[in-house]
Design a protein around this motif. Structure first.
Motif, mmCIF file in Angstrom:
data_model
loop_
_atom_site.group_PDB
_atom_site.id
_atom_site.type_symbol
_atom_site.label_atom_id
_atom_site.label_comp_id
_atom_site.label_asym_id
_atom_site.label_seq_id
_atom_site.Cartn_x
_atom_site.Cartn_y
_atom_site.Cartn_z
ATOM 1 N N GLN A 51 0.807 -1.216 0.000
ATOM 2 C CA GLN A 51 0.000 0.000 0.000
ATOM 3 C C GLN A 51 0.840 1.267 0.000
ATOM 4 N N PRO A 55 -1.938 3.032 -2.904
ATOM 5 C CA PRO A 55 -2.989 2.925 -1.875
ATOM 6 C C PRO A 55 -4.068 1.912 -2.211
ATOM 7 N N GLU A 58 -4.139 -1.607 -0.588
ATOM 8 C CA GLU A 58 -4.510 -1.805 0.811
ATOM 9 C C GLU A 58 -5.461 -2.996 0.937
ATOM 10 N N LYS A 59 -6.310 -3.164 -0.071
ATOM 11 C CA LYS A 59 -7.262 -4.270 -0.081
ATOM 12 C C LYS A 59 -6.616 -5.509 -0.695
#
Length: 463
Positions: A51, A55, A58-59
């Motif tokens: 991440q 970003p 992140e998942k």
């Protein structure tokens, strides 16, 4: 101009400060006219997480795998950011023109230092302090024999490769398995194959089907002593059907005549065991004290930090020629321990046998031995004392002669059946005198003096 020394932990920095002397304590470092000594607190800098690159990562999602950075980034450890800032300020000082990497002498210590200088964009020249023990003499000697950064460049590359391989496997496999099974499943480059070994071995044990068997043991009376023998016929020495054993036992009646039909005696020479590497120390301490591998390493590391043992994370069983020259002083450190009497009896302290001393078989660190510091055993825990004495005994063994053992095998016949008896006698203890309280050889007792053809009596026979 000043030189900046960076250690892996504060305790080593303090040791260096005491040995080199005249330092003043500052906030996060020690300083004197031409030298600054500061420290990391483990990994101040590590590899950035997915991440941090994007970003959206992140998942955890199978569609985003594999994650393979074009260039790996470094990220500070939030818990130790203050000390990283201290190092940044010191590295950027105008009067600091070179650095010394005094982190633990090994792959991980090299990575800790290299990550710091890379993250802080430091291009000042640096040298390597290589310590296998933290005694005052060893520290002074290491500062007199600094290695260049080029000499440890391959070690640095190996450390970086290992770190990045762990990241690639761990991040991608953990995310993949977790996303697929909808349950947090950690996967690691070393962790998972090790787990597989354990699981496979556990399954072998679980699937093992025990088979009952029976043996016949007989006692024979020489008139002065009773010795035991185990039934055998050619290559068979047990029964899978109890009735077969009982059929033979039934004719072996108390008082039946028996005869010694064969005696074989062989003398065996046992050399002192090799010096400890970490794996051997962990095995021996588990066998003797029930310590886990982790416990042994933790204790050995503590003894190293307290200047009593050499660096424990070693795969070598050998000493260098230079280190062998320090053995008399290391022996002398044991005079006030329980081993002092044996030390006093060692006349020849010159060890040059290739069995123990070989520069070509020492890569990063030599075998684990005691240092020249005389221990205060009352200040150690019971477990620390056990490990220290274990290492001391192993080191002392190389100064003692081989053990001479006589092994005896006797075949006794009775009622057409034959029985084997095995025993041994320690003719000269040699190095085994260090382990006089051991009972591991109790399963091979001394046998009575017999002659081939000697007539004796059967005392009893049991299934």
């Amino acid at each position: 101009m000043a030189i900046l020394v960076i250690t892996e932990k504060p305790s080593v920095a303090m040791d260096i400060g005491k040995v080199l002397g005249s330092f003043k304590r500052k906030d996060g470092y020690l300083e004197k006219d031409s030298m600054i000594v500061s420290w990391a607190v483990g990994h101040l800098v590590g590899l950035a997480m997915p991440q941090d690159y994007n970003p959206e990562l992140e998942k955890w999602n199978l569609d985003t795998l594999p994650i393979l950075p074009d260039q790996f980034r470094l990220k500070p450890n939030p818990a130790t950011r203050k000390q990283l800032q201290v190092l940044k300020g010191l590295i950027n000082r105008q009067d600091v023109d070179r650095l010394i990497n005094a982190c633990d002498a090994g792959r991980e210590g090299e990575l800790i230092f290299r990550n710091i200088v890379q993250f802080l964009n430091c291009h000042k020249p640096h040298y390597r302090l290589w310590l296998s023990e933290t005694t005052p003499a060893a520290i002074r000697n290491a500062f007199s024999n600094l290695r260049t950064s080029a000499e440890v460049e391959n070690l640095s590359r190996a450390a970086t490769a290992r770190s990045q391989a762990d990241w690639i496997v761990g991040i991608n496999a953990t995310r993949g398995y977790t996303a697929k099974h909808r349950e947090k499943l950690t996967v690691g480059r070393v962790q998972t194959p090790t787990l597989a070994l354990i699981v496979n071995r556990d399954r072998e044990i679980e699937d093992f089907t025990p088979v009952d068997y029976w043996e016949i043991e007989a006692g024979f009376n020489t008139g002065q002593q009773i010795y035991k023998g185990k039934w055998f016929r050619d290559k068979q020495d047990r029964f899978t059907v109890r009735e077969e054993a009982e059929e033979i036992q039934s004719k072996l009646i108390h008082g039946s005549p028996a005869q010694v039909t064969k005696i074989e005696q062989k003398e065996k020479i046992e050399q002192p065991p090799m010096l400890f590497n970490l794996t051997d120390l962990q095995k021996e301490s588990n066998k003797r004290f029930g310590f886990t591998a982790e416990q042994t390493l933790s204790i050995a590391q503590k003894l190293y930090e307290n200047h009593l043992l050499t660096y424990p994370r070693t795969d070598s069983r050998y000493l260098t020629v230079a280190m062998a020259a320090t053995l008399p002083a290391r022996l002398n450190a044991l005079r006030r321990t329980e081993l002092g009497t044996v030390v006093s009896g060692i006349a020849d302290t010159d060890v040059n046998s290739k069995r123990y001393v070989d520069d070509s078989k020492v890569s990063d660190h030599p075998a684990i031995v005691v240092t020249e510091v005389s221990p205060d055993l009352s200040a150690l825990t019971a477990d620390e004392t056990k490990i220290y004495i274990l290492v001391a005994r192993r080191m002392m063994g190389i100064f003692l002669p081989p053990a001479r053992i006589q092994k005896t095998s006797i075949v006794t016949s009775c009622k057409g059946e034959t029985f084997i008896s095995k025993g041994k006698v320690l003719l000269e203890p040699g190095w085994k005198a260090l382990y006089s309280n051991d009972t591991e050889d109790d399963d091979a007792p001394a046998l009575p003096a017999l002659m081939e053809g000697q007539e004796i009596k059967l005392q009893e026979a049991q299934v």
